[in-house]
Design a protein around this motif. Sequence first.
Motif, short mmCIF file in Angstrom:
data_model
loop_
_atom_site.label_atom_id
_atom_site.label_comp_id
_atom_site.label_asym_id
_atom_site.label_seq_id
_atom_site.Cartn_x
_atom_site.Cartn_y
_atom_site.Cartn_z
N PHE A 1 0.80 -1.25 0.21
CA PHE A 1 0.23 0.09 -0.06
C PHE A 1 0.96 1.18 -0.03
N ARG A 2 1.70 1.53 -1.08
CA ARG A 2 2.24 2.79 -1.13
C ARG A 2 1.61 3.82 -1.82
N THR B 1 -2.03 4.96 -4.52
CA THR B 1 -3.51 4.97 -4.72
C THR B 1 -3.61 3.76 -5.66
N ASP C 1 -3.07 0.87 -5.36
CA ASP C 1 -2.13 -0.41 -5.11
C ASP C 1 -3.04 -1.57 -4.40
N GLU D 1 -7.57 -2.90 -1.51
CA GLU D 1 -6.98 -1.85 -2.52
C GLU D 1 -6.88 -0.76 -1.54
N ARG D 2 -5.98 0.35 -1.93
CA ARG D 2 -5.79 1.68 -1.30
C ARG D 2 -6.65 2.62 -2.04
N SER D 3 -7.59 3.46 -1.48
CA SER D 3 -8.35 4.27 -2.14
C SER D 3 -7.69 5.44 -2.37
N GLY E 1 -6.85 7.44 0.84
CA GLY E 1 -5.73 7.00 1.37
C GLY E 1 -6.22 5.58 2.35
N VAL F 1 -7.79 1.88 3.13
CA VAL F 1 -7.77 0.65 2.49
C VAL F 1 -8.84 -0.27 2.65
N CYS G 1 4.09 -2.36 -6.36
CA CYS G 1 3.49 -2.82 -5.17
C CYS G 1 4.08 -4.34 -4.87
#
Length: 201
Positions: free
Chosen positions: A75-76, A78, A80, A99-101, A104, A106, A180
């Motif tokens: 999660f680095r 958006t 990912d 997923e990371r929105s 920010g 998850v 990722c």
Amino acid sequence: MRIPSLPFDLLASEGSVWTATSAGIEGAAPAGTDLFVDPSGDSGVAAETLLNAHTLLGTPPEGDFTLAAEVTPDFRATFDAGVLLAWVDDTNWAKLCFERSPAGAVMIVSVVTRGVSDDANGFIVDAPEARLRLARVGKVLAFHAHDGADWRFVRAFTLPRVATELSVGFEVQSPTGDGCRASFANIAFERRTVVDLRNGD
């Protein structure tokens, strides 16, 4: 690639990198990797998107089943994500993502593609990992995510030839970031019928 808990072998997409771990597998997707067909038609087509996807897929046995894994992306950036993937062909597929929105958070996200992608957000997860599950019941597929106590229903749908030509497995993506990594642990496959897709029982 062979995973002891799966009754079928997995084949990595061209150029993708997957490694076995003590708990399961890990994928490392480079920048610009994704599996999505914009419904506006402004970007990408399925065949091009597939070539850019970082996948590991195999053909399950005939009949009903569930495939589950604990997914931990790093999660680095958006979008990912670590993903369970259901695949028929390059225009018919679906993915269940952790997923990371853009905000920010998850969260659980699902995408069903029949020519173009139908994208839907699920619920936010307050943890670095999520247990995801894909089920096939006859000609129906269902996605569930575990909330720590129960399986929560995410989506039910079908795809063409899902009973006869389905492949299932994993994907890692980083469409906007520099790459990722995602681990898939405690991978479980069961030849069983989920009786009630709405509650995951």
